[in-house]
Design an enzyme around this catalytic site. Structure first.
Site, PDB file in Angstrom:
ATOM      1  N   LYS A  57       1.592   5.841   4.985  1.00  0.00           N
ATOM      2  CA  LYS A  57       1.924   4.789   4.010  1.00  0.00           C
ATOM      3  C   LYS A  57       0.852   4.698   2.929  1.00  0.00           C
ATOM      4  CE  LYS A  57       1.023   0.251   4.904  1.00  0.00           C
ATOM      5  NZ  LYS A  57       0.286  -0.347   3.790  1.00  0.00           N
ATOM      6  N   ASN A  58      -0.409   4.693   3.361  1.00  0.00           N
ATOM      7  CA  ASN A  58      -1.475   4.464   2.388  1.00  0.00           C
ATOM      8  C   ASN A  58      -1.739   5.677   1.490  1.00  0.00           C
ATOM      9  OD1 ASN A  58      -1.651   1.924   3.390  1.00  0.00           O
ATOM     10  ND2 ASN A  58      -3.595   2.214   4.474  1.00  0.00           N
ATOM     11  N   CYS A  87      -3.442 -13.274   0.387  1.00  0.00           N
ATOM     12  CA  CYS A  87      -2.618 -12.480   1.283  1.00  0.00           C
ATOM     13  C   CYS A  87      -3.016 -12.697   2.716  1.00  0.00           C
ATOM     14  CB  CYS A  87      -2.692 -11.024   0.890  1.00  0.00           C
ATOM     15  SG  CYS A  87      -3.444  -9.961   2.051  1.00  0.00           S
ATOM     16  N   ARG A 128      -8.708 -10.258  -0.636  1.00  0.00           N
ATOM     17  CA  ARG A 128      -8.387  -9.015  -1.351  1.00  0.00           C
ATOM     18  C   ARG A 128      -8.558  -9.135  -2.868  1.00  0.00           C
ATOM     19  NH1 ARG A 128      -3.601  -5.918   1.855  1.00  0.00           N
ATOM     20  NH2 ARG A 128      -4.903  -4.096   1.742  1.00  0.00           N
ATOM     21  N   ASP A 165     -11.742  -7.480  -8.374  1.00  0.00           N
ATOM     22  CA  ASP A 165     -12.824  -7.437  -9.362  1.00  0.00           C
ATOM     23  C   ASP A 165     -13.370  -6.021  -9.577  1.00  0.00           C
ATOM     24  OD1 ASP A 165     -13.636  -7.932  -6.635  1.00  0.00           O
ATOM     25  OD2 ASP A 165     -15.694  -8.037  -7.359  1.00  0.00           O
ATOM     26  N   LEU A 166     -13.458  -5.230  -8.499  1.00  0.00           N
ATOM     27  CA  LEU A 166     -14.009  -3.875  -8.638  1.00  0.00           C
ATOM     28  C   LEU A 166     -13.071  -2.994  -9.463  1.00  0.00           C
ATOM     29  CD1 LEU A 166     -15.250  -3.317  -4.950  1.00  0.00           C
ATOM     30  CD2 LEU A 166     -16.630  -3.974  -6.932  1.00  0.00           C
ATOM     31  N   ASP A 197      -7.815  -1.057   9.955  1.00  0.00           N
ATOM     32  CA  ASP A 197      -6.377  -1.090  10.255  1.00  0.00           C
ATOM     33  C   ASP A 197      -6.064  -0.875  11.732  1.00  0.00           C
ATOM     34  OD1 ASP A 197      -5.692  -1.623   7.696  1.00  0.00           O
ATOM     35  OD2 ASP A 197      -4.951   0.359   7.199  1.00  0.00           O
ATOM     36  N   ILE A 241     -14.521  -5.478   7.089  1.00  0.00           N
ATOM     37  CA  ILE A 241     -13.803  -5.156   5.849  1.00  0.00           C
ATOM     38  C   ILE A 241     -13.031  -6.360   5.310  1.00  0.00           C
ATOM     39  CG2 ILE A 241     -12.236  -3.517   4.722  1.00  0.00           C
ATOM     40  CD1 ILE A 241     -14.699  -2.149   5.920  1.00  0.00           C
ATOM     41  N   ARG A 251       6.715  -3.001   7.604  1.00  0.00           N
ATOM     42  CA  ARG A 251       6.024  -2.579   6.375  1.00  0.00           C
ATOM     43  C   ARG A 251       5.306  -1.258   6.564  1.00  0.00           C
ATOM     44  NH1 ARG A 251       3.674  -7.365   2.881  1.00  0.00           N
ATOM     45  NH2 ARG A 251       3.369  -5.565   1.559  1.00  0.00           N
TER      46      ARG A 251
HETATM   47  C1  UD1 Z   1      -6.686  -0.113   1.612  1.00  0.00           C
HETATM   48  C2  UD1 Z   1      -5.482   0.059   2.506  1.00  0.00           C
HETATM   49  C3  UD1 Z   1      -5.577  -0.897   3.676  1.00  0.00           C
HETATM   50  C4  UD1 Z   1      -6.892  -0.709   4.390  1.00  0.00           C
HETATM   51  C5  UD1 Z   1      -8.067  -0.821   3.419  1.00  0.00           C
HETATM   52  C6  UD1 Z   1      -9.404  -0.529   4.056  1.00  0.00           C
HETATM   53  C7  UD1 Z   1      -3.674   0.722   1.030  1.00  0.00           C
HETATM   54  C8  UD1 Z   1      -2.362   0.352   0.436  1.00  0.00           C
HETATM   55  N1  UD1 Z   1      -4.279  -0.216   1.760  1.00  0.00           N
HETATM   56  O1  UD1 Z   1      -6.621  -1.432   1.099  1.00  0.00           O
HETATM   57  O2  UD1 Z   1      -4.505  -0.609   4.567  1.00  0.00           O
HETATM   58  O3  UD1 Z   1      -7.003  -1.733   5.349  1.00  0.00           O
HETATM   59  O4  UD1 Z   1      -7.863   0.102   2.346  1.00  0.00           O
HETATM   60  O5  UD1 Z   1      -9.427   0.752   4.593  1.00  0.00           O
HETATM   61  O6  UD1 Z   1      -4.148   1.845   0.907  1.00  0.00           O
HETATM   62  N2  UD1 Z   1     -12.899  -5.494  -2.392  1.00  0.00           N
HETATM   63  C9  UD1 Z   1     -13.531  -6.281  -3.343  1.00  0.00           C
HETATM   64  N3  UD1 Z   1     -13.161  -6.154  -4.653  1.00  0.00           N
HETATM   65  C10 UD1 Z   1     -12.205  -5.282  -5.056  1.00  0.00           C
HETATM   66  C11 UD1 Z   1     -11.579  -4.471  -4.087  1.00  0.00           C
HETATM   67  C12 UD1 Z   1     -11.941  -4.603  -2.746  1.00  0.00           C
HETATM   68  O7  UD1 Z   1     -14.387  -7.085  -3.023  1.00  0.00           O
HETATM   69  O8  UD1 Z   1     -11.929  -5.212  -6.256  1.00  0.00           O
HETATM   70  C13 UD1 Z   1     -13.284  -5.627  -0.974  1.00  0.00           C
HETATM   71  C14 UD1 Z   1     -12.157  -6.225  -0.142  1.00  0.00           C
HETATM   72  O9  UD1 Z   1     -12.162  -7.623  -0.155  1.00  0.00           O
HETATM   73  C15 UD1 Z   1     -12.450  -5.675   1.221  1.00  0.00           C
HETATM   74  C16 UD1 Z   1     -13.050  -4.307   0.930  1.00  0.00           C
HETATM   75  O10 UD1 Z   1     -13.469  -4.346  -0.423  1.00  0.00           O
HETATM   76  O11 UD1 Z   1     -13.445  -6.464   1.843  1.00  0.00           O
HETATM   77  C17 UD1 Z   1     -12.108  -3.156   1.177  1.00  0.00           C
HETATM   78  O12 UD1 Z   1     -11.015  -3.215   0.354  1.00  0.00           O
HETATM   79  P1  UD1 Z   1     -10.270  -1.907  -0.159  1.00  0.00           P
HETATM   80  O13 UD1 Z   1     -10.894  -0.682   0.391  1.00  0.00           O
HETATM   81  O14 UD1 Z   1     -10.140  -2.043  -1.634  1.00  0.00           O
HETATM   82  O15 UD1 Z   1      -8.876  -2.060   0.523  1.00  0.00           O
HETATM   83  P2  UD1 Z   1      -7.487  -1.878  -0.137  1.00  0.00           P
HETATM   84  O16 UD1 Z   1      -7.519  -0.732  -1.111  1.00  0.00           O
HETATM   85  O17 UD1 Z   1      -6.971  -3.215  -0.575  1.00  0.00           O
END
Ligand code: UD1
Length: 418
Positions: free
Chosen positions: A22-23, A116, A121, A124-125, A306, A328, A398
């Site tokens: 999925k991811n 969510c 989630r 900002d990054l 996950d 995470i 999902r």
């Molecule tokens: C993706 C996966 C999800 C998995 C996660 C971690 C998809 C669709 N989803 O989610 O299943 O659980 O990776 O392996 O691929 N963060 C920030 N700012 C940002 C972005 C992220 O602070 O702009 C933080 C998040 O709050 C979290 C961490 O970074 O604590 C990891 O998030 P991220 O790796 O971005 O996860 P997703 O891409 O949302």
């Protein structure tokens, strides 16, 4: 809303063909809009999140056809650069379209992804990185408006190796002017799959799978064919189901090289595991599973967040005490309350959960509150005495393609009731 009814106590024994990841499929489908050509994607899982992604693609003007596990996406006629709020709300990961739409249309409008089920989630990054690439971003009335007449490469140091942010940068940068270097990039196998898909189209990306990814912008990309990698989280869930029930399973179409931390944990718990090309064979120990001192979720190649919840179900019936540290997402222990209803002994303090293994869980009525936590309840229900009813299986749908059919084929007494 649908529910699963599980008569626990039987062993999971059999062979399972693992679905595509999925991811991996979600960002790759977003990437199809870059090239304006015909893309054929094989091994697409049949999931609600994939259907939602197809809805986003169609809304943007793509023609999409599905035949079993093959998706054909033609993106020559993109007519819109906006993702409406109702689609964004259905699936937070549609934020991954941002980089692709900007690259293709030079502008993008997406609604702010709301709160969510597993935590804040933030994005900002993603936004900080896109700004560095020359994207002008304003946020108003719940929408993020982006425009970029001159996308250009830059050096981007991520504060955290975010999977989604890394993917968004790759999508935005592959047709930008000049070179982009991402440091502290996410290293997940799904990033490597996206890199390969983009390079097949003509992109120049290197370093996927390491923490430094280099993207040289190109002028044009072309429609291609691609096969999605196997889903490592689904693989791990089926291994957990076999381990929890004292069974044995052969996974086909999987990739053990993506699952180092997961397989190490299962071995530590006493499972025998044999891996060969595209197959994993697991046999549970004759007696009880052994607890693991500590499981800490980390970015890849660490233990995946996950799979924290399905493995917690295993630790609930293991001999001894296990400590989980969830690094995470801050709200990823919602399954705990439900496991406790089934007789588990779990104490949570912030990001730490301590599980004292019990001999048996007992079936109960429980509620899935998010995807992986729902899968954890399936694993627990299979191992428990008596009947477990899991409500809200839409969350499980999902990420898992007909989980009840795969498990039934391995001897599980599980059925779906609407
Ligand atoms: C993706 C996966 C999800 C998995 C996660 C971690 C998809 C669709 N989803 O989610 O299943 O659980 O990776 O392996 O691929 N963060 C920030 N700012 C940002 C972005 C992220 O602070 O702009 C933080 C998040 O709050 C979290 C961490 O970074 O604590 C990891 O998030 P991220 O790796 O971005 O996860 P997703 O891409 O949302």
């Amino acid at each position: 809303m649908g529910k699963f009814v599980i008569q626990g106590g039987g062993k999971i024994e059999g062979e399972i063909d693992v679905q595509g990841a999925k991811n991996a499929v979600l960002p790759i489908l977003a990437a199809t809009i870059l090239n304006g050509g015909k893309n054929v994607i094989y091994n697409c899982p049949d999931l609600r999140d994939v259907s939602m992604t197809i809805a986003v693609l169609k809304n943007l003007g793509c023609r999409v056809k599905r035949q079993n596990k093959v998706l054909v996406v033609e993106s020559d006629q993109i007519s819109d650069c906006k993702i409406p709020e109702e689609l964004m709300r259905q699936m937070r990961s549609s934020i991954i379209f941002l980089g692709a739409i900007i690259a293709r249309c030079k502008k993008a409008v997406v609604s702010m992804p709301g709160g969510c089920e597993i935590g804040n989630r933030p994005i900002d990054l993603h936004l900080k990185a896109l700004r560095k690439l020359g994207v002008d971003i304003t946020e108003a009335h719940g929408y993020i408006n982006c425009s970029a007449e001159n996308l250009h490469g830059d050096n981007i140091q991520l504060d955290f190796p975010s999977v989604g942010a890394t993917e968004n940068i790759m999508l935005a940068a592959c047709m930008a002017e000049g070179t982009t270097v991402i440091t502290n990039a996410a290293r997940e196998p799904e990033i490597v799959d996206l890199e390969q898909f983009l390079n097949r189209q003509g992109a120049k990306i290197s370093g996927g799978g390491t923490d430094v990814i280099r993207i040289e912008g190109v002028k044009k990309l072309y429609g291609v064919e691609h096969t999605i990698i196997p889903d490592r989280i689904v693989s791990a869930t089926y291994l957990a189901a076999a381990a929890a029930t004292g069974g044995s399973v052969i996974l086909r179409n999987t990739d053990a090289s993506h699952m180092g931390a997961i397989l190490a944990a299962l071995r530590e718990m006493g499972c025998r595991i044999y891996t060969e090309k595209a197959r994993i064979i697991l046999t549970a120990p004759a007696g009880r599973l052994k607890s693991i001192e500590k499981i800490t979720t980390m970015p890849y190649p660490g233990f995946p967040t996950d799979i924290q919840s399905p493995f917690m179900s295993l630790c609930c019936i293991a001999d001894g005490t296990t400590m989980f540290v969830e690094n995470i997402f801050e709200n990823r222990y919602q399954h705990v309350e439900e496991l406790v209803r089934m007789g588990a002994d779990i104490k949570v303090d912030g990001r730490v959960a301590v599980i004292q293994g019990v001999r048996r869980l007992s079936g109960a009525r429980v509620v899935a509150k998010e995807l992986r936590g729902g899968a954890a309840l399936v694993v627990a229900g299979l191992a428990a005495d008596g009947i477990t009813e899991i409500e809200n299986v839409k969350y499980i749908d999902r990420g898992y393609e007909t989980i009840e059919i795969y498990l039934s084929a391995c001897g599980a007494a599980i059925k779906r009731e609407e």
